[in-house]
Design an enzyme around this catalytic site. Sequence first.
Site, PDB file in Angstrom:
ATOM      1  N   GLN A 105      12.913  26.549   4.611  1.00 42.17           N
ATOM      2  CA  GLN A 105      11.429  27.215   5.528  1.00 42.17           C
ATOM      3  C   GLN A 105      11.809  27.095   7.148  1.00 42.17           C
ATOM      4  O   GLN A 105      11.308  26.707   7.620  1.00 42.17           O
ATOM      5  CB  GLN A 105       9.870  26.143   5.418  1.00 42.17           C
ATOM      6  CG  GLN A 105       9.596  26.178   4.217  1.00 42.17           C
ATOM      7  CD  GLN A 105       8.209  24.977   3.882  1.00 42.17           C
ATOM      8  OE1 GLN A 105       8.115  24.927   4.953  1.00 42.17           O
ATOM      9  NE2 GLN A 105       8.105  24.170   3.037  1.00 42.17           N
ATOM     10  N   GLY A 143      17.436  28.113 -11.308  1.00 43.56           N
ATOM     11  CA  GLY A 143      17.498  29.773 -11.608  1.00 43.56           C
ATOM     12  C   GLY A 143      18.012  30.563 -10.928  1.00 43.56           C
ATOM     13  O   GLY A 143      18.388  31.180 -11.664  1.00 43.56           O
ATOM     14  N   THR A 144      18.103  30.402  -9.786  1.00 42.44           N
ATOM     15  CA  THR A 144      19.462  31.472  -9.312  1.00 42.44           C
ATOM     16  C   THR A 144      20.805  31.765  -9.678  1.00 42.44           C
ATOM     17  O   THR A 144      21.185  32.597  -9.949  1.00 42.44           O
ATOM     18  CB  THR A 144      19.275  30.782  -7.758  1.00 42.44           C
ATOM     19  OG1 THR A 144      18.245  31.177  -7.229  1.00 42.44           O
ATOM     20  CG2 THR A 144      20.126  32.411  -6.762  1.00 42.44           C
ATOM     21  N   HIS A 188      21.328  25.445   5.076  1.00 39.28           N
ATOM     22  CA  HIS A 188      20.398  26.307   4.498  1.00 39.28           C
ATOM     23  C   HIS A 188      20.662  27.699   5.253  1.00 39.28           C
ATOM     24  O   HIS A 188      21.328  29.096   5.227  1.00 39.28           O
ATOM     25  CB  HIS A 188      19.681  26.360   3.590  1.00 39.28           C
ATOM     26  CG  HIS A 188      18.950  27.590   3.067  1.00 39.28           C
ATOM     27  ND1 HIS A 188      19.691  28.318   2.069  1.00 39.28           N
ATOM     28  CD2 HIS A 188      18.286  28.739   3.340  1.00 39.28           C
ATOM     29  CE1 HIS A 188      19.058  29.758   1.568  1.00 39.28           C
ATOM     30  NE2 HIS A 188      18.090  29.311   2.626  1.00 39.28           N
ATOM     31  N   ASP A 247       0.678  -0.971  -0.121  1.00 35.35           N
ATOM     32  CA  ASP A 247       0.081   0.546  -0.476  1.00 35.35           C
ATOM     33  C   ASP A 247       0.874   0.757   0.091  1.00 35.35           C
ATOM     34  O   ASP A 247       0.620   2.527   0.209  1.00 35.35           O
ATOM     35  CB  ASP A 247      -1.117   0.295   1.193  1.00 35.35           C
ATOM     36  CG  ASP A 247      -0.235  -0.379   2.370  1.00 35.35           C
ATOM     37  OD1 ASP A 247       1.205  -0.129   2.171  1.00 35.35           O
ATOM     38  OD2 ASP A 247      -0.931   0.478   3.616  1.00 35.35           O
ATOM     39  N   GLY A 248       2.268   1.308   0.197  1.00 32.19           N
ATOM     40  CA  GLY A 248       2.999   2.620   0.108  1.00 32.19           C
ATOM     41  C   GLY A 248       4.006   2.870   1.325  1.00 32.19           C
ATOM     42  O   GLY A 248       4.500   3.571   1.258  1.00 32.19           O
ATOM     43  N   LYS A 259      18.958  39.199  -6.255  1.00 33.78           N
ATOM     44  CA  LYS A 259      18.313  38.220  -7.096  1.00 33.78           C
ATOM     45  C   LYS A 259      16.854  38.422  -7.178  1.00 33.78           C
ATOM     46  O   LYS A 259      16.339  38.745  -5.443  1.00 33.78           O
ATOM     47  CB  LYS A 259      18.798  36.924  -6.403  1.00 33.78           C
ATOM     48  CG  LYS A 259      17.729  36.258  -6.415  1.00 33.78           C
ATOM     49  CD  LYS A 259      18.236  34.505  -6.096  1.00 33.78           C
ATOM     50  CE  LYS A 259      16.704  33.770  -4.813  1.00 33.78           C
ATOM     51  NZ  LYS A 259      17.731  32.382  -4.960  1.00 33.78           N
ATOM     52  N   THR A 261      16.835  24.090  -8.967  1.00 27.55           N
ATOM     53  CA  THR A 261      16.022  24.227 -10.246  1.00 27.55           C
ATOM     54  C   THR A 261      17.337  24.943 -10.822  1.00 27.55           C
ATOM     55  O   THR A 261      17.175  25.641 -12.134  1.00 27.55           O
ATOM     56  CB  THR A 261      14.603  25.284 -10.263  1.00 27.55           C
ATOM     57  OG1 THR A 261      15.651  26.108  -9.747  1.00 27.55           O
ATOM     58  CG2 THR A 261      14.101  24.977  -9.139  1.00 27.55           C
TER      59      THR A 261
END
Length: 300
Positions: A97, A223-224, A130, A37-38, A190, A221
């Site tokens: 976050q 992008g930065t 981070h 079932d995962g 940025k 990604t």
Amino acid sequence: MSVPLLVSGSANRALAEALAQQLGQRLAAASVSPFPDGELEVRLEEDVRERDVFVVQPTTAPVGERLLELALWVDAARRSGARRVTAVIPYFGYARQDRRESGKEPLGARVVADLLTAAGVHRVLAVDLHSTAVEACFRAPLTQVSAVEALAAKLGRGERRVVVSPDLGGVKLAERYAQLLDAPVAVVHKHRLSATEVAAAAVVGEVRGRSPVVVDDMLSTGGTMAAAVQALQNAGCHPNITLAVTHGLFVGPAVERLSKLPLRRVLTTDTVPTPAGVALPLEVVSVAPVLAAAVRQLSA
Ligand code: R5P
């Protein structure tokens, strides 16, 4: 000194093996497999009673599943009588976050810390978080080690370089590299347009004719980095451009995006598995030695 017992989660077995080799140990017998079932079934296949257990699991994609697997390993080790359980999280997801921007979001880093705390983790060992605010999210002690010295050593010597932070938040990191490389610092302003799109406005600092080494804690990604490279080219930098990041996630459009840039070198580490066979001048530095030194110290 107690002999550490290393358990590898499923996210980065190659790094766990490299760490075990550095320590002259073997990985503990353990298995993880999905139920039909995962749900995840994790199982320690050897006695961990009174052992100093280190579970190695970066929280890469799928982040939620990696995280839950880590919590399950911690719980399994603790309930099986381990003397201490350390979560070795080479890449710590949700660290971005670390604060609430609008007051409508969760404090994701705190939720992750609470999950691991509830599972019974005694200590956390992480690489280049981070945000240092993550440490305050844990009641358990958190040890942070860095790949910056190893990456700077790999970068070696270079002529007329400038170390570039692709955003204001990365200036302190850029200053650390700059000191090690004996180079000046520049910063790109940025603006994040969306989760994958970034626009760079201005470059602060002298980059004309200089070879940029653009540094960041992570590349997701791309992008930065793409926006920073564009801004540096517009400002007249030398076309010998290098990127250096601790956590090379390379998700979504990252590889395609970066392969269009005139990059001479792309340095990263093995905190997460790196993509193989991609059209990038990738150089991977292992964090196993720096993690091994920390594990030795923590189990002394
Ligand atoms: C953000 O502050 C981080 O340090 C990185 O700059 C960012 O997460 C990179 O994300 P992307 O590669 O998706 O632009």
